[in-house]
Write a protein that holds these residues in place. Structure first.
Motif, short mmCIF file in Angstrom:
data_model
loop_
_atom_site.label_atom_id
_atom_site.label_comp_id
_atom_site.label_asym_id
_atom_site.label_seq_id
_atom_site.Cartn_x
_atom_site.Cartn_y
_atom_site.Cartn_z
N GLY A 163 86.54 -30.00 -18.18
CA GLY A 163 85.40 -30.02 -17.29
C GLY A 163 85.34 -28.72 -16.51
N VAL A 164 84.15 -28.18 -16.31
CA VAL A 164 83.97 -26.91 -15.61
C VAL A 164 82.95 -27.10 -14.50
CG1 VAL A 164 83.34 -24.47 -15.80
CG2 VAL A 164 84.51 -25.60 -17.70
N ARG A 165 83.28 -26.62 -13.31
CA ARG A 165 82.35 -26.70 -12.17
C ARG A 165 82.28 -25.35 -11.48
NH1 ARG A 165 80.27 -31.26 -9.18
NH2 ARG A 165 81.22 -32.39 -10.91
N GLN A 166 81.07 -24.94 -11.12
CA GLN A 166 80.87 -23.69 -10.40
C GLN A 166 80.69 -23.98 -8.92
OE1 GLN A 166 77.55 -21.81 -12.50
NE2 GLN A 166 79.01 -20.47 -13.55
N VAL A 167 81.34 -23.18 -8.09
CA VAL A 167 81.26 -23.36 -6.64
C VAL A 167 81.02 -22.00 -6.00
CG1 VAL A 167 82.78 -25.37 -6.63
CG2 VAL A 167 83.76 -23.09 -6.36
N TYR A 172 87.41 -26.04 -3.98
CA TYR A 172 86.60 -27.20 -4.32
C TYR A 172 87.40 -28.45 -3.97
CZ TYR A 172 84.23 -30.78 -7.07
OH TYR A 172 83.58 -31.93 -7.47
N LYS A 174 87.60 -32.60 -4.05
CA LYS A 174 87.04 -33.75 -4.76
C LYS A 174 87.67 -35.02 -4.22
CE LYS A 174 86.46 -35.90 -9.27
NZ LYS A 174 86.66 -35.82 -10.72
N ARG A 374 87.72 -33.29 -20.78
CA ARG A 374 86.51 -33.11 -20.00
C ARG A 374 86.59 -33.91 -18.71
NH1 ARG A 374 83.49 -29.20 -21.60
NH2 ARG A 374 83.51 -30.01 -23.73
N ARG A 375 87.19 -35.08 -18.78
CA ARG A 375 87.36 -35.92 -17.59
C ARG A 375 88.72 -35.73 -16.95
NH1 ARG A 375 85.60 -41.72 -19.87
NH2 ARG A 375 85.96 -42.34 -17.69
N LEU A 378 90.05 -30.21 -14.69
CA LEU A 378 88.89 -29.55 -14.10
C LEU A 378 89.16 -28.07 -13.89
CD1 LEU A 378 86.04 -29.84 -12.83
CD2 LEU A 378 87.19 -30.18 -10.62
N VAL A 380 87.53 -24.73 -12.08
CA VAL A 380 86.60 -24.39 -11.01
C VAL A 380 86.36 -22.88 -11.05
CG1 VAL A 380 86.17 -24.41 -8.54
CG2 VAL A 380 87.39 -26.31 -9.59
N GLN A 411 92.32 -33.69 -12.72
CA GLN A 411 91.48 -34.46 -11.82
C GLN A 411 91.51 -35.96 -12.13
OE1 GLN A 411 87.27 -33.77 -12.18
NE2 GLN A 411 87.33 -33.50 -14.40
#
Length: 424
Positions: A163-167, A172, A174, A374-375, A378, A380, A411
Motif C-alpha cells: 500500500g502506498v500513501r502520499q502525505v 503519517y 494511522k 497491499r493491506r 504501508l 508513505v 500496518q
C-alpha cells in the motif's frame, strides 16, 4: 527440444541472450529453458526414487539449467520493463494549471542546464511552498516526480505490491481499534443499548530522507535534444529502488523505513497483534525431503481467507530456484512461469515478487513471506522531490543531489505470514 540439445545451448546463449533485445524472443527462450529444467529435474527425482540419491552429473545439470533459467528471467524482466516504460506526460488538464506547470518546467530546465535559479526561487515563493529552502534544492516539476514514482513502482518489488500513501507532512499517523465497539442483534422495536466506545491506538510512519547524486557533463546539459526530466528520472530510479527495497524488507526504522522482517515474530499458533506469525518447515535450514509442498500449503492457510485473494509470495531468486523443484502429489510443478512476458511467475497460483533483500534459505531463516502486502505493509511518500545543483565538488562534472522522503512499516499484522526454515 531434447535434454542433450538444451543444456549446452542454454549455457552458451544465456550470458548475453538475446543479443538483439527482442522481448518475444527472450520470453520464448525462457520458456524453452523451463521445459529443459523440468526434463532434467524429472530425471533427478526418478533417480532419487530408484536409488535414494540422484547422480552427481544430474544434480549439476539441474543446477546449471536452474541458474540459466534465473538469468533468462532477469533478461525478460529487464526488457519488459523497458518496453512498458511510459514517457513523460505533456498537456491536458486545466489551462491555468498547465500554464503554471509549463512555467515551472521552463524554470527547472534553466536551473538544471545553466544553474539559473532566480525563476525557481520566485515560483516557490509565490506558491508558498512548504519547506522551500534553496540551500536544500528545488522541487522538480510534477510530471518528473510522477515519472520517478512510476519507475520506482516498476523496479521496486515491495513498492509494487504494498500500500502506498502520499502525505505533505513528515509523519503519517494511522489510528486503529484495539477493541471493537460492542454490537449485537436487536428486534425492530427493541431498545438500542448504548455501545461501548472502541479503544484506539496509533501507528506512526515517519518519512526519512533518501538521496541519489547523478552526475552529468556540461555538454550533455547543453544538448537540447536530451530530455533532462527523463534523464533525471532514469538516473535516480535504480539507486532509489535498491535503497528502498533493502529498507522495506530489513530496515530498522532508524533514518530509514522499518522493514517487515524487523518486527517481532512468533509461531502462528501463538500469534498476537504487533508481531508476524511464522510457520516452520520442520527441518533446520531446509525443506522436508518428502511432501515439501505441504509446508507451503500450511503457510497459505495460516492466512485468513480475506487476505489470500490478493496475496503475493516474496522471496529472492536463490530461494525461488529451490522451490521451483517442488511437485505436488499428482506430479505437477507448484512453480509456474509467467503466462506472458513481463508477468510474474506463480507459486500455487499466487504471484511471486522477487526481492533480493530477502534472506537465503538457512538455519531459522525467514526466507519466504506470503500475504496481502497491499493491506499489510504501508509505504508513505512525502510529496516533493528536490534537486540541488552542484557544479563545484566534482569538476568538470555537475552533480545533482536529489532527495525524496519515504517511510514505511507494517500496518496490519494479520495480513503477512513468514515461512521459517527451522524445526519450530
Amino acid at each position: 527440444m531434447t535434454q542433450t540439445q538444451s543444456t549446452p545451448a542454454l549455457e552458451t546463449k544465456v550470458a548475453g541472450a538475446p543479443a538483439n533485445g527482442d522481448l518475444t524472443g527472450a520470453f520464448d527462450e525462457f520458456m524453452q529453458a523451463f521445459e529443459a529444467f523440468k526434463d532434467a529435474n524429472d530425471d533427478r527425482l526418478t533417480e532419487i526414487e530408484r536409488r535414494m540419491a540422484a547422480d552427481v552429473v544430474t544434480e549439476e545439470k539441474v543446477q546449471r539449467i536452474n541458474t540459466a533459467l534465473d538469468e533468462y528471467k532477469r533478461v525478460v524482466d529487464d526488457l519488459a520493463l523497458k518496453a512498458h516504460r511510459p514517457g513523460l506526460e505533456h498537456g491536458g488538464g486545466d489551462a491555468g494549471r498547465n500554464a503554471h506547470a509549463g512555467e515551472h518546467k521552463a524554470a527547472f530546465q534553466a536551473y538544471v542546464r545553466k544553474g539559473e535559479a532566480h525563476n525557481l526561487t520566485a515560483l516557490e515563493a509565490k506558491a508558498l511552498s512548504v519547506g522551500s529552502d534553496p540551500d536544500g534544492g528545488y522541487l522538480v516539476p510534477e510530471e518528473t516526480e510522477a515519472e520517478i514514482g512510476r519507475m520506482l513502482a516498476s523496479a521496486s518489488p515491495i513498492r509494487a505490491i504494498a500500500g502506498v500513501r502520499q502525505v505533505s507532512g513528515s509523519v503519517y499517523k494511522k489510528p486503529f481499534a484495539t477493541s471493537g465497539a460492542a454490537t449485537g442483534w436487536v428486534g425492530e422495536t427493541d431498545a438500542r443499548p448504548e455501545t461501548a466506545a472502541p479503544t484506539l491506538a496509533e501507528l506512526q510512519f515517519p518519512t526519512m530522507e533518501l538521496y541519489a547524486m547523478p552526475a552529468a557533463t556540461q555538454s550533455l546539459l547543453d544538448d537540447a535534444a536530451v530530455n533532462i526530466d527523463q534523464w533525471i528520472a532514469e538516473e535516480v530510479q535504480t539507486v532509489f529502488a535498491e535503497q528502498e527495497g533493502a529498507a522495506f524488507v530489513n530496515g530498522d526504522g532508524v533514518a530509514k523505513p522499518r522493514g517487515f522482517l524487523d518486527y517481532p515474530v512468533v509461531d502462528d499458533g501463538s500469534w498476537s497483534w504487533g508481531s508476524l506469525g511464522t510457520v516452520a518447515t520442520g527441518v533446520d535450514g531446509g525443506l522436508p525431503a518428502s511432501d515439501a509442498g505441504d509446508v507451503l500449503i500450511d503457510l497459505v492457510y495460516a492466512l485468513k481467507s480475506g487476505y489470500r485473494q490478493n496475496a503475493h509470495w516474496v522471496m529472492n531468486r536463490k530461494t525461488q530456484a529451490e522451490i521451483r523443484k517442488i511437485k505436488d502429489a499428482d506430479g505437477n510443478y507448484l512453480w509456474q512461469p509467467a503466462a506472458q512476458a513481463g508477468g510474474a511467475a506463480t507459486l500455487m497460483t499466487a504471484p511471486i515478487a522477487e526481492a533480493e533483500e530477502m534472506p537465503d534459505i538457512g538455519s531459522d531463516a525467514l526466507a519466504v513471506a506470503f500475504g496481502d502486502f497491499r493491506r499489510g505493509y504501508l509505504i508513505v511518500d512525502r510529496l516533493g522531490v528536490r534537486i540541488l545543483r552542484d557544479p563545484y565538488s566534482s569538476k568538470p562534472y555537475v552533480l545533482f543531489y536529489t532527495t525524496k522522503r519515504v517511510g514505511g512499516g507494517v500496518q496490519n499484522f494479520e495480513a503477512i505470514k513468514l515461512l521459517k526454515f527451522g524445526v519450530s
